[in-house]
Structures are given as C-alpha cells and as structure tokens.
Design a protein around this motif. Structure first.
Motif, short mmCIF file in Angstrom:
data_model
loop_
_atom_site.label_atom_id
_atom_site.label_comp_id
_atom_site.label_asym_id
_atom_site.label_seq_id
_atom_site.Cartn_x
_atom_site.Cartn_y
_atom_site.Cartn_z
N SER A 50 0.86 -1.19 0.00
CA SER A 50 0.00 0.00 0.00
C SER A 50 0.89 1.24 0.00
CB SER A 50 -0.93 0.01 1.21
OG SER A 50 -0.19 -0.03 2.42
N TYR A 51 0.41 2.28 -0.64
CA TYR A 51 1.16 3.52 -0.80
C TYR A 51 0.16 4.65 -0.66
CZ TYR A 51 3.97 7.08 -3.33
OH TYR A 51 4.66 8.21 -3.71
N GLY A 52 0.39 5.56 0.30
CA GLY A 52 -0.56 6.65 0.48
C GLY A 52 -0.03 7.74 1.39
N LYS A 56 1.72 6.45 7.48
CA LYS A 56 1.78 5.04 7.81
C LYS A 56 1.87 4.77 9.30
CE LYS A 56 6.84 4.82 7.12
NZ LYS A 56 7.18 4.84 8.54
N LEU A 91 -6.36 0.47 5.69
CA LEU A 91 -5.37 -0.55 5.32
C LEU A 91 -5.58 -1.83 6.12
CD1 LEU A 91 -2.11 1.57 5.01
CD2 LEU A 91 -3.60 0.75 3.19
N ARG A 106 3.85 -1.01 3.98
CA ARG A 106 3.14 0.27 4.01
C ARG A 106 4.13 1.38 3.67
NH1 ARG A 106 0.14 -0.22 9.88
NH2 ARG A 106 -1.60 -1.60 9.24
N MET A 149 -2.01 -5.62 -4.23
CA MET A 149 -2.38 -4.38 -3.57
C MET A 149 -3.78 -4.52 -3.00
SD MET A 149 -0.83 -1.45 -6.16
CE MET A 149 -1.04 -0.13 -4.95
N GLY A 151 -6.62 -2.21 -0.24
CA GLY A 151 -6.87 -1.03 0.57
C GLY A 151 -8.12 -0.31 0.09
N TYR A 154 -8.48 5.90 -1.23
CA TYR A 154 -7.20 6.37 -1.76
C TYR A 154 -6.35 5.18 -2.21
CZ TYR A 154 -2.68 8.94 -1.56
OH TYR A 154 -1.47 9.51 -1.83
N TYR A 155 -6.25 4.20 -1.33
CA TYR A 155 -5.38 3.05 -1.59
C TYR A 155 -5.97 2.14 -2.67
CZ TYR A 155 -3.30 4.66 2.76
OH TYR A 155 -2.71 5.43 3.72
N ASN A 158 -5.32 4.23 -6.25
CA ASN A 158 -3.95 4.06 -6.73
C ASN A 158 -3.75 2.74 -7.45
OD1 ASN A 158 -2.60 6.42 -6.18
ND2 ASN A 158 -2.06 5.87 -4.10
N GLN A 159 -4.56 1.76 -7.11
CA GLN A 159 -4.43 0.46 -7.77
C GLN A 159 -4.86 0.55 -9.24
OE1 GLN A 159 -5.95 -2.93 -5.37
NE2 GLN A 159 -6.15 -1.45 -3.68
#
Length: 584
Positions: A50-52, A56, A91, A106, A149, A151, A154-155, A158-159
């Motif tokens: 996950s990236y956001g 984290k 998440l 994360r 991925m 989430g 937001y998460y 992004n996918q």
C-alpha cells in the motif's frame, strides 16, 4: 548521515518481524520510507503493498477515532483477534495477515509521513513511484516475487492508476471502493465542482505532510515522529504540496491534465476484485462498476455491499473475501476462488437489510429497462406517459420539484445503472441539475441509508451542468450517458435544451406500500431537518457527506441562482430510466 542511508530498525513483536522506515530510493533520488510487517523467518512471502499520504504511523484509533468506535461497536468482530496496535485507516491489519504468511508493506507517499518531496496524491509522479515500489518489493529476499495491492478509497484508486502500466510483478489488485475517473468521480460531478478535495486535503493530508517535524504527530507504537525529522516552515510546507482548490478551478473541463489522473481500464490486465458500495454516491461506487466492466483483465470479479466505506473491509465477511481472492493469486492456495461467481451483490432493503445474491454479469441480463415518466398534473411518477403540455418553474436554490409514485402494490427491485432525460431551460446562461432518486415508507417518511460517508443518504444521485450536456456517442449507453466535458454550450435564457443525466448505479428492493420518488433540484440534496453532527467528523452531515457543490467561483449566483423550467410535451415527456429486476 544521509537520510537515504539511515539504518533500518528491526524488531520482533506481536509475532511479527517489523522493519521500521525501510528506505526505497526512487529514480529521481527521493527516498521513500516504508514499514514492513512479515513472518519472522527467512522465507519469501507474497507482498501486500500500500502507498498513500495519510501517514503510515497514524493509528486508526487516533486519526479517525469516531469511525473506529462506530465500527467496533456495530461490528465487534472487527477488533477481535488482534491487539489493534498496528491498525491504520483504510489498510489491512498486519496482525490478521502476517500469520497467514503475508508480508505487509506500508509506504509513505512522496511528500507525506517520513517520505520527503512534493505532495501530489494521484499524480503521474505518484503512480510512477508505486510502480517502482512494486518492482522493488518483488526483488527483496523476504518476497516470493508476487505483489498484490489491497486497501480502501485512496489506496484503491492508486491500484487502478498503477495497474494500467502493467508492472510485471503486480499479481492481483483488490480495489475496495476506489474511484477511477478524476474528473467525473472525484472533482467535478457532471461538470460541477465537488468540494470533497477541499475538505480532504486539510483534514487528512496536511496533518501527515513531511516536514511537520516536532509539530507533527508521533507514532503511538514507536514514539517516533510521524512526519519525518525535518521541520519546515508553513510557507515551505505550502510550496511542497498541490494547491488542490486552485488546481480544480484551473481545470473546468476534462482536459489532458485530468485524463492523466484517470485510469485507462483497457490497459489493465491484472486479476482484480472490485468492491463497490451502494451508499458511496459522490465518490466510491462508479469507478468500481466502470472498472469491472471495462478492465481488460481476463480474471475479474465484482462485489457490492453497503454501510460506511471502511466497515466491511474489516469485518469477517470482507477479510474473508480478500483472503480468498489474494490467497488464490498470490499464494496459489485452493481457496475456492476458482468457483467464485463473477458478481456478488448484497441486495439492499430498507432498514439496512442486505441479502446476498450471486450473479453472472453487470448490469444484470434479466433487467427490464423501464421508463418512469414525470407527470406535472399530479406530480406523480409512473410508467404511464403523460399527455400534458405545460412547464413547471422552480427556484434553482430552492427545494425543487419532487415527483412521487403511488404506493406500490407489490415489491419492486431496482438494481443497476440509471439515467434521466429532461427538457429544461434557465433564466440565466447556465443551470446545474441535481437529481435525487428517493424512497418513502407508507407514512411518507423518507427511507435513507448508512452511506459510505454520510449516515443518511438517499437511494442515488445524479448531476449535470446544462452547458456540459454534450454527449460522446461512442461511449454513451441508454442507461449510462457519457458526457465529453470538453467544451461549454451556454444556454440561451428561457430556451429549453435536452439533457441526458447519469444517475449512479444503485440497488433497492422497495416493499409494497412504499413509494419511489425523483427530485429535480438546482442544488445539493438535503435530508429534512438540521444537519447531523458526529464527533470527529470534520464536515456537516446533510445527506451527501463532504460531496457538496457550493464553490462560489464555480457556481456564481448570476449563472446558477435563477429559475429553472422543466418542460412537458407529448412524446417527449421527462423520464427516469430504472433497471427493474423481475421477481424470481
């Protein structure tokens, strides 16, 4: 010491090997920071990445306390089986995934948390970072080379954005309530400025921006500064982030800049599970339906549920679904996913009742597409087309017009996408049309639902700015008109134009004795009575949550506060197209 070479701190706690602030260097030299939770062994494990930009290290219970308390009270199972110390908003809880052999990675997005740089969520630069992080993770000794991925919101968004670039080691995406069209779903509904981002940035991104240093929050688990060791001035912080309000104002049409923040589903080939929310009108459902339909993936599934947008991601139902999907594609386990129906619906009934049903496609093949006509003689709505020749005028900033059906004599299921066709003029050079599909009980009380971002949402909503009425015939469908939003067609005052209005997909089983209604308005829907105030919720709750359309620069009174007129002509009466599902 150079920040990029800062040694990783590793420890074993709560049955996991945890590596804090792992450095991931990007192609332009920025060092992103990630927390890694994994089994304490030397094996290679599938990675949930996950990236956001929410931070984290910000605990769910601290950053979104009221949501945590409401969720765990309504669904106690969400807090069981874990110490909950590592729970983070939107998440997965590593304590529920690492024991199953997953590594949970994360990553603080560029410009947020412990990752320096310019903060610009959902930008092409961010998507490039995610791509590189996927490939970096796949090459690590603790990885088995398969990255998934997972989430919310937001998460999930992004996918969509990274999957279109086809990272070689992205093995599966679990897109839980994720918008995909920057213009139509995130910033401008029907061409109208939506104030969601105005609200989201200050309350969620600014508090986690890199450079807050000692002024920022600290992790409740490690005691470390959550937004990095560097302390920047307020002016420096502003320069290091996107001015989102000005950005949206600067892009009134769906131009190249908006399109580069919109997913190209035709390039997505990754196996995917797309999970939508019936009550997410304003952000969360449309992209999940569109993505499921248009993604080039040969292996794709759709699930639709209700309640708040964070709830079922954490319930046993949601976690079980995610583990069956990811276990199949990341671990090669026999989870039964190969027998999973392509579409899983939690069919919605009044009173927050949901009945699980399996389907083979979306929209449902047995749908009876039915026009329900608006009748000005008695303000009714029915399948009978009126012969009236008249016009009804309403104040744009007033309550508008509501058309009601007679009480139903038998149950009626409405499940699928919707659309309306209207003939409308304005006393000015433009008009914003807000459509509200509603249900009323036998006592005349409106039936509302716990939505993804508001506990009193109507059945569904649609929007269109009249000057944005131009359609793309190659992408429009009778039940889902698609507007180009590439140029303005101003109105001539008091001259009617034909409008095709998209209403977002929905599901409701209306019992006998209940009525359906359609409201035609010139402003946002408002649930009757005073706004609801919930502790910790940083916006008023009037029925649409933070998805308000009130920006004064986008809706100047001279254009949008006049009078709108709805026209009725035999053979061209206004109607709403409803997806009626016949009783089995």
């Amino acid at each position: 010491m150079d920040e990029g070479l800062k040694p990783v701190r590793s420890e074993v706690r709560d049955g996991m090997r945890i590596d804090w602030d792992v450095p991931i260097e990007t192609d332009d030299g920025i060092v992103l920071r990630a927390d890694l939770f994994r089994p304490d062994d030397d094996g290679g494990h599938p990675v949930i990445l996950s990236y956001g930009a929410f931070g984290k290290g910000l605990a769910f219970q601290e950053g979104n306390r009221s949501a945590w308390e409401r969720m765990t009270k309504a669904f106690p199972e969400t807090a069981k089986g874990s110490s909950n110390k590592y729970q983070v908003w939107e998440l997965v809880d590593p304590e529920k995934w690492v024991p199953d052999g997953y590594a949970c990675l994360r990553i603080d997005a560029r410009g947020s948390g412990c990752s320096p740089g310019f903060l610009d969520p959902w930008s092409p630069r961010e998507t490039k970072d995610i791509y590189d992080c996927i490939e970096w993770a796949a090459a690590q000794v603790w990885s088995n080379g398969k990255v998934g991925m997972n989430g919310i919101s937001y998460y999930a968004m992004n996918q969509w954005f990274v999957a279109q670039h086809q990272p070689p080691h992205l093995a599966a995406i679990c897109v839980w309530e994720g918008a995909a069209d920057w213009y139509r779903e995130v910033t401008r509904h029907g061409g109208i400025y939506c104030r969601f981002m105005d609200n989201l940035y200050p309350r969620a991104f600014y508090r986690a921006q890199y450079g807050l240093g000692e002024r920022g929050l600290r992790s409740k688990v490690t005691g470390e500064l959550m937004s990095g060791p560097e302390t920047l001035s307020n002016e420096e912080l502003k320069k290091n982030r996107r001015n989102i309000e000005q950005f949206i104002l600067d892009h009134p049409f769906d131009d190249a800049t908006c399109r580069e923040r919109t997913a190209d589903f035709g390039k997505i080939k990754t196996p995917l599970l797309s999970a939508a929310n019936w009550g997410g009108v304003g952000l969360h459902p449309r992209g999940n339906f569109e993505g499921f339909l248009a993604a080039a993936s040969e292996q794709k599934w759709l699930e639709v549920h209700g309640d708040a947008h964070w709830t079922h991601f954490y319930t046993d139902y949601g976690v079980g679904l995610q583990k069956r999907f990811l276990g199949h594609f990341l671990k090669g386990e026999d989870t039964g996913w190969d027998k999973q129906p392509k579409v899983l619906l939690q069919v919605r009934h009044p009173g927050e009742k949901f009945v699980e049903r399996h389907e083979n496609e979306w929209p449902l093949a047995r749908t009876q597409w039915t026009n329900f006509y608006l009748d000005p003689t008695d303000m009714s709505i029915s399948t009978r087309e009126s012969v009236a020749v008249t016009a009804l005028t309403y104040e744009a900033m007033g309550p508008g017009l509501t058309f009601m059906s007679a009480p139903l004599t038998e149950q009626l299921e409405i499940t699928g996408p919707l659309a309306a066709k209207l003939s409308l003029s304005s006393s000015t050079r433009d008009a914003d049309v807000f459509l509200v599909l509603r249900v009323f009980d036998p006592q005349g009380e409106e039936v509302v639902f716990i939505g993804s971002n508001d506990p009193r949402t109507p059945v569904s909503l649609g929007w269109l700015r009249a000057s944005h009425r131009k359609l793309d015939p190659s992408r429009s469908l009778p039940y889902r008109p698609f507007h180009t939003h590439d140029e303005g067609w101003p109105l001539t005052p008091d001259v009617p134009v034909e409008l095709d209005v998209e209403i977002w997909p929905t599901c409701i089983v209306v019992p006998p004795g209940y009525s359906i209604g359609l409201s035609v308005r010139g402003k946002d829907y408002e649930y009757e009575g005073p706004p609801l105030v919930l502790e910790g919720v940083k916006y008023s709750l009037t029925g649409v949550g933070p998805f308000l359309h009130t920006h004064p620069q986008d809706r100047p009174a001279e254009n949008f506060a006049g009078f709108n007129t709805l026209y009725f002509t035999p053979g061209r009466q206004p109607y709403v197209l409803l997806p009626i599902i016949p009783a089995e």
